[in-house]
Design an enzyme around this catalytic site. Structure first.
Site, short mmCIF file in Angstrom:
data_model
loop_
_atom_site.label_atom_id
_atom_site.label_comp_id
_atom_site.label_asym_id
_atom_site.label_seq_id
_atom_site.Cartn_x
_atom_site.Cartn_y
_atom_site.Cartn_z
N GLY A 1 -0.82 -2.54 2.63
CA GLY A 1 -1.59 -1.72 1.70
C GLY A 1 -0.67 -0.82 0.89
N CYS A 2 0.62 -0.88 1.19
CA CYS A 2 1.62 -0.12 0.43
C CYS A 2 2.39 -1.11 -0.45
CB CYS A 2 2.62 0.57 1.38
SG CYS A 2 1.87 1.73 2.51
N GLU A 3 2.70 -0.69 -1.67
CA GLU A 3 3.50 -1.55 -2.54
C GLU A 3 4.93 -1.64 -2.02
OE1 GLU A 3 3.27 -0.53 -6.67
OE2 GLU A 3 1.12 -0.91 -6.75
N SER A 4 5.44 -0.52 -1.51
CA SER A 4 6.78 -0.51 -0.93
C SER A 4 6.69 -0.93 0.53
CB SER A 4 7.38 0.91 -1.01
OG SER A 4 7.43 1.34 -2.34
#
Length: 137
Positions: free
Chosen positions: A50-53
């Site tokens: 759910g995190c781009e990174s």
């Protein structure tokens, strides 16, 4: 919900920064305080989706309380993780369930600088913290 000494310290440190540039610099310094994760801990089963990174989160019980450690490949995100972790450290499952991360970042003067994707990522981290807390209860 009471603040720990470290969370209060974060609040005071960020309150003393009048500009975003100073807060961003302070945020990166806070990111350097994160306890490092081993290569073994930086595995898929500890990754927060759910995190781009890339973000990894691990939890361990110490003295009857959960202690969280996290890392990211993004410097600014490491700082955001650091100030989120000082806010959740030592909270009960009930307190974790009611914690509003947007309110916390707003108190720190960081909410306006959070992009929607960073907000979503931090919410995913908080959700994972809640899951880990529920599992170890």
């Amino acid at each position: 919900m009471p603040l720990t000494a470290q969370a209060q310290q974060a609040l005071e440190a960020f309150a003393s920064c009048p500009s975003w540039e100073q807060r961003a610099r302070l945020l990166m310094q806070w990111g350097e305080r994160l306890e490092p994760l081993s290569d073994e801990e930086r595995q898929e089963h500890n990754r927060v989706h759910g995190c781009e990174s890339l973000v990894w989160l691990v939890a361990e019980r110490r003295d009857g309380r959960l202690h969280f450690r996290a890392s990211s490949d993004a410097r600014l995100l490491r700082g955001l993780l650091a100030v989120l972790l000082v806010r959740v450290e030592g909270l009960s499952d009930t307190e974790l369930a009611t914690l509003d991360p947007a309110d916390w970042f707003n108190q720190l003067g960081l909410q306006r600088q959070l992009s929607p994707s960073r907000s979503n990522g931090l919410n995913a981290v908080l959700q994972r913290i809640r899951e880990l807390a529920g599992r170890s209860a």
